[in-house]
Motif scaffolding. Sequence first.
Motif, PDB file in Angstrom:
ATOM      1  N   TYR A   1       0.855  24.220  -2.742  1.00  0.00           N
ATOM      2  CA  TYR A   1      -0.252  23.273  -2.959  1.00  0.00           C
ATOM      3  C   TYR A   1      -0.170  22.724  -4.381  1.00  0.00           C
ATOM      4  CZ  TYR A   1      -2.294  25.051   1.366  1.00  0.00           C
ATOM      5  OH  TYR A   1      -2.514  25.381   2.685  1.00  0.00           O
ATOM      6  N   PRO A   2      -0.762  21.520  -4.611  1.00  0.00           N
ATOM      7  CA  PRO A   2      -1.564  20.714  -3.679  1.00  0.00           C
ATOM      8  C   PRO A   2      -0.687  19.903  -2.718  1.00  0.00           C
ATOM      9  CG  PRO A   2      -1.435  19.611  -5.783  1.00  0.00           C
ATOM     10  CD  PRO A   2      -0.754  20.934  -5.969  1.00  0.00           C
ATOM     11  N   HIS A   3      -1.275  19.554  -1.573  1.00  0.00           N
ATOM     12  CA  HIS A   3      -0.620  18.670  -0.610  1.00  0.00           C
ATOM     13  C   HIS A   3      -1.270  17.300  -0.693  1.00  0.00           C
ATOM     14  CE1 HIS A   3       0.189  22.504   2.011  1.00  0.00           C
ATOM     15  NE2 HIS A   3       0.912  22.479   0.903  1.00  0.00           N
ATOM     16  N   ARG A   4      -0.437  16.277  -0.797  1.00  0.00           N
ATOM     17  CA  ARG A   4      -0.932  14.893  -0.873  1.00  0.00           C
ATOM     18  C   ARG A   4      -0.139  14.079   0.157  1.00  0.00           C
ATOM     19  NH1 ARG A   4      -3.507  14.147  -6.044  1.00  0.00           N
ATOM     20  NH2 ARG A   4      -2.906  11.949  -6.189  1.00  0.00           N
ATOM     21  N   LEU A   5      -0.771  13.751   1.270  1.00  0.00           N
ATOM     22  CA  LEU A   5      -0.106  13.092   2.392  1.00  0.00           C
ATOM     23  C   LEU A   5      -0.762  11.756   2.698  1.00  0.00           C
ATOM     24  CD1 LEU A   5       0.049  16.148   4.840  1.00  0.00           C
ATOM     25  CD2 LEU A   5       1.825  15.418   3.251  1.00  0.00           C
ATOM     26  N   PHE A   6       0.039  10.795   3.216  1.00  0.00           N
ATOM     27  CA  PHE A   6      -0.544   9.538   3.674  1.00  0.00           C
ATOM     28  C   PHE A   6       0.298   8.987   4.812  1.00  0.00           C
ATOM     29  CE2 PHE A   6       2.811   7.563   1.212  1.00  0.00           C
ATOM     30  CZ  PHE A   6       3.027   6.333   1.826  1.00  0.00           C
ATOM     31  N   GLU A   7      -0.305   8.111   5.577  1.00  0.00           N
ATOM     32  CA  GLU A   7       0.406   7.372   6.623  1.00  0.00           C
ATOM     33  C   GLU A   7      -0.229   5.999   6.767  1.00  0.00           C
ATOM     34  OE1 GLU A   7       1.796   7.443  11.328  1.00  0.00           O
ATOM     35  OE2 GLU A   7       0.701   9.157  10.495  1.00  0.00           O
TER      36      GLU A   7
ATOM     37  N   VAL B   1      -7.681   3.394  -7.875  1.00  0.00           N
ATOM     38  CA  VAL B   1      -6.385   2.889  -8.328  1.00  0.00           C
ATOM     39  C   VAL B   1      -5.744   2.006  -7.253  1.00  0.00           C
ATOM     40  CG1 VAL B   1      -4.054   3.556  -9.037  1.00  0.00           C
ATOM     41  CG2 VAL B   1      -6.031   4.872  -9.844  1.00  0.00           C
ATOM     42  N   LEU B   2      -5.824   2.424  -6.006  1.00  0.00           N
ATOM     43  CA  LEU B   2      -5.239   1.653  -4.912  1.00  0.00           C
ATOM     44  C   LEU B   2      -5.825   0.247  -4.860  1.00  0.00           C
ATOM     45  CD1 LEU B   2      -3.491   1.529  -2.296  1.00  0.00           C
ATOM     46  CD2 LEU B   2      -5.523   2.361  -1.074  1.00  0.00           C
ATOM     47  N   PHE B   3      -7.125   0.135  -4.870  1.00  0.00           N
ATOM     48  CA  PHE B   3      -7.755  -1.183  -4.764  1.00  0.00           C
ATOM     49  C   PHE B   3      -7.554  -2.014  -6.028  1.00  0.00           C
ATOM     50  CE2 PHE B   3      -9.796   0.518  -1.031  1.00  0.00           C
ATOM     51  CZ  PHE B   3     -10.022  -0.604  -0.241  1.00  0.00           C
ATOM     52  N   TYR B   4      -7.451  -1.362  -7.175  1.00  0.00           N
ATOM     53  CA  TYR B   4      -7.208  -2.097  -8.427  1.00  0.00           C
ATOM     54  C   TYR B   4      -5.870  -2.835  -8.348  1.00  0.00           C
ATOM     55  CZ  TYR B   4      -6.138  -3.018 -13.316  1.00  0.00           C
ATOM     56  OH  TYR B   4      -5.786  -3.639 -14.498  1.00  0.00           O
TER      57      TYR B   4
ATOM     58  N   ALA C   1       0.830  -1.202   0.000  1.00  0.00           N
ATOM     59  CA  ALA C   1       0.000   0.000   0.000  1.00  0.00           C
ATOM     60  C   ALA C   1       0.869   1.258   0.000  1.00  0.00           C
ATOM     61  CB  ALA C   1      -0.926  -0.002   1.207  1.00  0.00           C
ATOM     62  N   ARG C   2       1.967   1.238   0.755  1.00  0.00           N
ATOM     63  CA  ARG C   2       2.872   2.389   0.772  1.00  0.00           C
ATOM     64  C   ARG C   2       3.472   2.634  -0.613  1.00  0.00           C
ATOM     65  NH1 ARG C   2       4.462  -0.152   5.778  1.00  0.00           N
ATOM     66  NH2 ARG C   2       3.854   1.125   7.575  1.00  0.00           N
ATOM     67  N   GLU C   3       3.914   1.566  -1.255  1.00  0.00           N
ATOM     68  CA  GLU C   3       4.488   1.708  -2.597  1.00  0.00           C
ATOM     69  C   GLU C   3       3.488   2.332  -3.562  1.00  0.00           C
ATOM     70  OE1 GLU C   3       5.716  -2.146  -3.785  1.00  0.00           O
ATOM     71  OE2 GLU C   3       7.369  -2.283  -2.342  1.00  0.00           O
ATOM     72  N   LEU C   4       2.243   1.880  -3.495  1.00  0.00           N
ATOM     73  CA  LEU C   4       1.215   2.397  -4.397  1.00  0.00           C
ATOM     74  C   LEU C   4       0.915   3.865  -4.110  1.00  0.00           C
ATOM     75  CD1 LEU C   4      -1.173  -0.685  -4.419  1.00  0.00           C
ATOM     76  CD2 LEU C   4       0.263   0.103  -6.302  1.00  0.00           C
ATOM     77  N   MET C   5       0.859   4.248  -2.832  1.00  0.00           N
ATOM     78  CA  MET C   5       0.562   5.636  -2.491  1.00  0.00           C
ATOM     79  C   MET C   5       1.678   6.561  -2.953  1.00  0.00           C
ATOM     80  SD  MET C   5      -2.427   5.592  -1.217  1.00  0.00           S
ATOM     81  CE  MET C   5      -2.525   7.287  -0.638  1.00  0.00           C
ATOM     82  N   VAL C   6       2.932   6.122  -2.793  1.00  0.00           N
ATOM     83  CA  VAL C   6       4.053   6.922  -3.293  1.00  0.00           C
ATOM     84  C   VAL C   6       3.962   7.049  -4.810  1.00  0.00           C
ATOM     85  CG1 VAL C   6       6.560   6.996  -3.568  1.00  0.00           C
ATOM     86  CG2 VAL C   6       5.569   6.374  -1.356  1.00  0.00           C
ATOM     87  N   GLY C   7       3.589   5.950  -5.485  1.00  0.00           N
ATOM     88  CA  GLY C   7       3.420   5.984  -6.927  1.00  0.00           C
ATOM     89  C   GLY C   7       2.313   6.915  -7.374  1.00  0.00           C
ATOM     90  N   LEU C   8       1.323   7.125  -6.513  1.00  0.00           N
ATOM     91  CA  LEU C   8       0.218   8.039  -6.834  1.00  0.00           C
ATOM     92  C   LEU C   8       0.563   9.491  -6.515  1.00  0.00           C
ATOM     93  CD1 LEU C   8      -2.775   5.887  -5.522  1.00  0.00           C
ATOM     94  CD2 LEU C   8      -2.392   6.596  -7.896  1.00  0.00           C
ATOM     95  N   GLY C   9       1.795   9.728  -6.063  1.00  0.00           N
ATOM     96  CA  GLY C   9       2.231  11.101  -5.816  1.00  0.00           C
ATOM     97  C   GLY C   9       2.009  11.592  -4.404  1.00  0.00           C
ATOM     98  N   PHE C  10       1.791  10.673  -3.469  1.00  0.00           N
ATOM     99  CA  PHE C  10       1.590  11.068  -2.074  1.00  0.00           C
ATOM    100  C   PHE C  10       2.907  11.016  -1.309  1.00  0.00           C
ATOM    101  CE2 PHE C  10      -2.632  10.047  -3.436  1.00  0.00           C
ATOM    102  CZ  PHE C  10      -3.484  10.820  -2.650  1.00  0.00           C
ATOM    103  N   GLN C  11       3.007  11.858  -0.297  1.00  0.00           N
ATOM    104  CA  GLN C  11       4.189  11.906   0.557  1.00  0.00           C
ATOM    105  C   GLN C  11       3.863  11.242   1.882  1.00  0.00           C
ATOM    106  OE1 GLN C  11       5.853  15.791   1.054  1.00  0.00           O
ATOM    107  NE2 GLN C  11       7.388  15.148   2.530  1.00  0.00           N
ATOM    108  N   GLU C  12       4.740  10.327   2.327  1.00  0.00           N
ATOM    109  CA  GLU C  12       4.473   9.592   3.559  1.00  0.00           C
ATOM    110  C   GLU C  12       4.911  10.392   4.776  1.00  0.00           C
ATOM    111  OE1 GLU C  12       5.162   5.168   5.570  1.00  0.00           O
ATOM    112  OE2 GLU C  12       6.386   5.787   3.860  1.00  0.00           O
TER     113      GLU C  12
END
Length: 572
Positions: free
Chosen positions: A457-463, A504-507, A386-397
Amino acid sequence: MPTISIYKEDFESLLGFTGRAKRSVSVEQLEEWLMLVKGELKGHNAETGELRVELQDSNRPDLWCCEGIARQIRIKQQGRLKPYSFFSKKPKPTQRLIVGPGLEQVRPYVAACTAKGYRVTDEGLAQLIQTQEKLADIFGHKRKTVSIGIYQLSKIQFPVTYELVKPDEARFTPLGMETVMTLSEILMVHPKGLEHGHILSGQSRLPILRDAKNQPLSFPPIINSREVGEVRVGDDELFVEVTGTDLAMVVLTLNIFAANLADRGAAIEPIEVQYPKSTPLGKRVVTPQDLGKPRTIQLKTIEQALGQELGVKTVKQALEVYGYEVSAGKGTVKAKLPPYRQDLMHAMDVVEDVAVSRGYGEFAPVMPAQFTVGGLSRIEETSDRARELMVGLGFQEIISNILGSPENYRSAMRLDGTDWGQMVQVDNAMALTFSCLRQWMLPSLLRVEAASSRAFYPHRLFEAGEVATPDSTHELGSRTEVVLGSVIAHAGAHFSEIHSCVDVLFYYLGREYSLEPVQHPSFLEGRAGRIVVAGKPLGVIGEVHPEVLERWQIAVPVVAFEVNLTQLADLA
């Protein structure tokens, strides 16, 4: 963890050293000794002698000062704690502090003592102020549960009265000001009133300490009077008081100050506090007071935890040179903490002190008897993917603490009084800031977003991290799970944008999901949905409610989603 400043010469004098070169403490020796207090030297100014020490023990407020560190080291060197007479002999107090009615609804408890014979030095005054601030801010939850006042005893006439008055009834010049003010003016104008006034919000009458001449001493927990409450270098008679909402914490705090001043040569005289109603310690409470009780620990409990046969004699000696009062039995030890400590809640606390006292180098390392091959668990594989996919989607961990405050995790999210706001509370929290475990990920993400207003902006964050959920069916009363949370913040953020990321994540995770409408206080009505996988709700998605953004002081729209990775992995 608290970081304090101490001065080498002052520290050496508290150890019993004279400061002469041949008896001075080397920095290397100090670093070795700091292991006894779980401290770490963070800096040393050779010119001024200032030492910066970080303490790793949040349960030992007695160590957050030069006196406490020196005391623990001194006990180790001397072989046992020399008892403080004002705790053991219980002399009859000659002075009284009278508590007025009605304070049980505002700030009910107070403890006090006097200290005579120690002439305050520059270093001693610095330590008094530092200890006062550390205990009030960290141990006292930013003065909410404990606050401390120190005064010039020579200007006070007993008995002292602790009572409630109307906001405009009492007037005095507060510390740091030149003008006489009423209590209401102090709350509106004085920096400490602005900072801590919320503690007394909603109260029609406010607490005040006055002496027999009706002279105001302080406005607890806000500020002292300048005339009486400004301690200066050279003062040799002090009055110390502690007010608060928890009687045990109030008495413990006073005990720490009494022990510190006694270590500097002061004679401590107790004060009798007279309450209008009975307290857990009675209507007449003499302070300082030893609240400790002996606890019997099985020797096998200590030996099994440390993995070594020690024997009763060795354990008894290790605890005595760490400050305990100890008596040995057949296969047991009865241990009692010194009066300035109150952190014995479990047998493991005694086990830890045995280990620290003996030194971890005394325990022989044991190599594993079996060789096993490790591997990632299913949840770690899922969360890594999930982390790999979120980084691939342009999110910052981001990585944040699981511990936080009810204000952030519940109130700021509009969850007060709802099932969504149920949390696991920390029983012995030393600070309100870290008094509960987060029950979901979004507040942690919003905290970072609130601090990122100057970033483009934009800000794209995940944890992807742990949350704790209350669960009465679980043996521990709660369950800990790994959750993935994400936010997008910018002027045009909308539901479809975050929805496409979930698609995209669930796909790529190879899972099918659906959305069901849900009413959630933290999201806009009609713009929130429940994420459902295989008929099981695993998360939430939506546009964050404007009231939530306002409470976090976030100026742009935010959309977010959260999915339970632990439960998702279990569905495989």
